[in-house]
Each structure stands twice: as structure tokens, then as C-alpha cells.
Design an enzyme around this catalytic site. Sequence first.
Site, mmCIF file in Angstrom:
data_model
loop_
_atom_site.group_PDB
_atom_site.id
_atom_site.type_symbol
_atom_site.label_atom_id
_atom_site.label_comp_id
_atom_site.label_asym_id
_atom_site.label_seq_id
_atom_site.Cartn_x
_atom_site.Cartn_y
_atom_site.Cartn_z
ATOM 1 N N SER A 1 0.856 -1.178 0.000
ATOM 2 C CA SER A 1 0.000 0.000 0.000
ATOM 3 C C SER A 1 0.895 1.232 0.000
ATOM 4 O O SER A 1 2.075 1.164 0.339
ATOM 5 C CB SER A 1 -0.914 0.031 1.228
ATOM 6 O OG SER A 1 -0.149 0.282 2.399
ATOM 7 N N LYS A 2 0.318 2.359 -0.392
ATOM 8 C CA LYS A 2 1.090 3.609 -0.434
ATOM 9 C C LYS A 2 1.624 3.961 0.946
ATOM 10 O O LYS A 2 2.788 4.336 1.099
ATOM 11 C CB LYS A 2 0.212 4.735 -0.974
ATOM 12 C CG LYS A 2 0.914 6.088 -1.056
ATOM 13 C CD LYS A 2 -0.030 7.139 -1.605
ATOM 14 C CE LYS A 2 0.630 8.512 -1.648
ATOM 15 N NZ LYS A 2 -0.270 9.549 -2.174
ATOM 16 N N ARG A 3 0.785 3.828 1.968
ATOM 17 C CA ARG A 3 1.200 4.184 3.324
ATOM 18 C C ARG A 3 2.335 3.300 3.811
ATOM 19 O O ARG A 3 3.336 3.785 4.346
ATOM 20 C CB ARG A 3 0.009 4.066 4.284
ATOM 21 C CG ARG A 3 0.337 4.438 5.730
ATOM 22 C CD ARG A 3 -0.865 4.235 6.637
ATOM 23 N NE ARG A 3 -1.279 2.847 6.690
ATOM 24 C CZ ARG A 3 -0.698 1.937 7.480
ATOM 25 N NH1 ARG A 3 0.316 2.273 8.245
ATOM 26 N NH2 ARG A 3 -1.132 0.687 7.492
ATOM 27 N N ALA B 1 5.621 4.008 2.051
ATOM 28 C CA ALA B 1 6.261 5.210 2.593
ATOM 29 C C ALA B 1 7.011 4.891 3.877
ATOM 30 O O ALA B 1 8.122 5.383 4.107
ATOM 31 C CB ALA B 1 5.212 6.289 2.856
#
Length: 524
Positions: A252-254, A257
Site C-alpha cells: 500500500s502507499k502508506r 512510505a
Amino acid sequence: MVRTRFAPSPTGYLHIGGLRTALFNWLFTRRQGGQFILRIDDTDTQRNIQEALTPILKGLSWLGIDWDEGPEVGGPHEPYYQSQRRSRHQAAVEELIRRGAAYRDYATTEEIQEERAKAMAANRTFVYSRRWMAETPGQQARFEAEGRQAVVRLKMPREGKLVINDLIRGRVEFEWLQEQDHVIQRADGSVLYHLASAVDDHDLEITHVIRAEEHLSNTPRQVFVLQSLGYELPEYAHLPLVAEPGSRSKLSKRKLALYCKNKDFAALMALGARVRAALGEKGEEATFELNPVVVDFYRKVGFLPQALVNYLALLGWSLDEKSEDFTPEELQRVFSLDRVNKAPAGFDPVKLMAFEERHMRRLSVAEKVELVQPYLKQAGLITEGLSNEERAKIEAILVAAGDRIKVLGDILEYRYFFVADEELKLDQEGLKKCFKKAGAVQLLREFGQELETLSPFEPPVLEGALKKFAEARGVKLGEIIHPLRLAVTGRTTGFGLFETLAILGRRSCLARINQAIARESGNC
């Protein structure tokens, strides 16, 4: 003949994990000389996003993943949109009911939840009592007289096991008792994914269902549907999860990151932001979400499709312990499911960038010239019908920039070569830094005068002239180099200054120097 399918749902943009599934299907099919089908599973009308469909089609085409049947291609099994196959799904529902493999159920959500809660309290597996099942017209009429609405459920077996031979995971067993009487049709008449997908796989003559492991739990109900209708089963292969590096959690993007600890992730996001800003608001290609877990991000930023294909092929598959670099054509010749791993595969943007850089280095300058042009056109920096002079300029920029051009969108970092002299904007922080010393403007003015007659206007001559100029005035090279770069490019960084001056040419260099002096001399 081997027939596989990729069936994305347009409820969101194409995810990196979904693309890897499409790629493995395509590679397997091409090696087997089979047919690869694209089907759009758009039965979830409440969550479908129309604008998500175009990036799915464009993303696959961009990567060279072509389909033999499907949207924009057609074929003998049309339609290829699940939402257009409702009459076929309805017929399957009715046939399942007729065969006793499904039933109309009039239970309310609250009544089902109450039974589930009692099972949990008694510490036993929840098994629906089928108390509100209607198998006869009389039962159906009685429930409807109470104002109840029916869904259709599968009448799942309650003893024995389902055993499948998964082409990746080997023998997989499911206890039928653990399977609920899954709903296959809602009260509003719409069918659910597991019914539509199974029926469509049969109708499209799919021989191999190759999909993500998250769909493994769907397999018993879909096998039950197929067997109950008397259909032949496809072979199943469930691919490992695409996860963030060092984890078994779905990408996922989160989470990406967090993995990148801000530095590498921030660099990737900054790259996307620069490209998007340089493109401005000029058309659909200029707008995209800064989300490095969706395919459209990489297409629009300017990653090479062959680099992304090469990297994704290695997420869960390997040919041997040492081979890493493959062209799409080579992958089609060597890919096989028996080399696919079961363990989750970590998606690492740092490693992806390494593949990108290697593939970029393999391109000739002429190839790069062609590939960067769409970005320059989209940004309004060049027009159709490139002149020989413009082509030579792009080639010179690419040669001088070298490995600084990591993705095709990086060419937009050098927009100052293409803007009109009078439109060049000077970095304000750079002005404070480069022009703050006394005499900086005067040095720039005097060197500009020397450039007027310098010949030939080429890097070695320019370098020699600047060194001689600095020595004659007893100043360090940096005292003239930094103001000069800022004056002609508007920026304080870039590739070699002398290559920059030569590419711009004498006329632009002089115009920009004089312009910078006129704008800033009063402030220095």
C-alpha cells in the site's frame, strides 16, 4: 489450447499487484502458444470508477501486454464486460436453483447475525440453519407475505473435503463445513463476483485461472458452482502476494512510505511531482495521482515499460539464482509456473529504479530522442514536425545529461533549453546566493562581452576562455561560474556548464546574460 484471463475490476486504478498477475498470465500463455483474454469484472456498480478503466487499458498496452480477446479487440465470446452478461448470470442462478445447488433465502441480516452470535457464544463453527430457506412455491409465497425479500444462496456441502492441485501451491484442501452458504444474488437481482466469475470463466473457455493468493478462499465456492452446473474445472494457480519489502502485508502507499523511511519514497514522490508540474495542466496525460503503487504513476512519470516488466517478473519468479536482466521477449521464452514461489514478494522502488537505470543505459541516443519527445510536446516545449536543429539539441542534451536522465520525464528538468529567452525565470534563492558578492554582476557583464567574439562556440573553447578570464582578474572560477549558470538556465544546478552554453548557442547565452543583468543589477 491454453486460455487464460486477466479480469480487473474498475473500482480503482490498476495496482502493481494486479499488473504482476496480468503479466504472469500473459507470459505463461505466450510461452504455451495460447490465448490471453481481457475481461472487465464490473459487476460492483456502486464502486466502479469509469475513469479508472482507461488507465487499465492504457497501462497494459503501454507495457506490451496485448490480449487476443477483450475490450477494443472483440472476439467470439463477446461481451467482455461482466455487467453486459447479466442474462447469462441469471440463467446460471436459475439453473443452480433448479438443480438444488442454490436456494432463495428470506432471512434478514439481523437474523443471520443472531445465529452467528449464538454460534460464537457456544464456541462452535457457525453453520446457517437454513430456517428461512424457500425451496417450494408455497414456502416462497409465505415468506413474501411477511414482507421479506430473498437473496439466493449456494447450498454448500456440509461434509467432506474439496481437494485441488494448485499449480503453485500443490495440494490444497478445504473442509466443506467451513464454507458458508454464500450469497450469489442480492435481493435487487444483481449477482456477486464469485458466481459471475465462475460462469464467465466457463463461457470464455478459460483453461487456467492464474490469480493472486487472496482469491484462494474464493476457490471452493467457485468450484462448487462449476461442478453443480456440470462444467469442467480449469486448473488453478495462486500467485504469491505482492507486499512491501520485508513484510507479508499487502503493498500500500502508506506502508511503502514507511518502508522507504521517507528518503527513497520522498525521492520517488518528488520525481512524480516534478514531472506533473512540468507538464502543467495540458490534457489527461498531465494529471495523475502521486501514488507509486498504481501502474499509471510509472507510465506517466516515464519509466521504461521493459524495465517495469523485467522487475515485476522477478516478484515471485526466478529462472535461476543469478539471472536478473530479461527483455519481454526473453521472458516469454523462459517463464514457467513451476518456478513461481509461494512466499510473498516485496516490491522495492529502489530496486525498480536500478532496473530502470540499467535499461535506460542500453538505449541508444537516437532511441532516447524519440522516447522523450512526447513529454516535451505535452509540456508545450516542442511541436510536431521536429526540425533537424531541434532534434540535434535534444540529442546534445541527452548526451550531456547522461545518467541524470533516469526516467523519460527527467527531460523536463531541462526545459530551460526550450523556453524563449525572455520567458526564462531565475531562481530567487539562487539570485541571493550567486549575485550577493560585490562585483558578480560586473564579472558576468565582462565575460558576456568576451562570448560575443569567441569562436568556435564549443565546450573546450568556452572552458579555456573562462579559466583565462578568471585568472586574468584574480578570481576563483566559482565566482563567475555560478552567476553565469543562473543567468543562462535560471537554476543553480545542472550538467556541465560549458556543454550547457554550447547547446544554448551564442545568441541565447548573450540574450539571457544581458537580461539577468538588467533584471538584477539594481538589487546586487
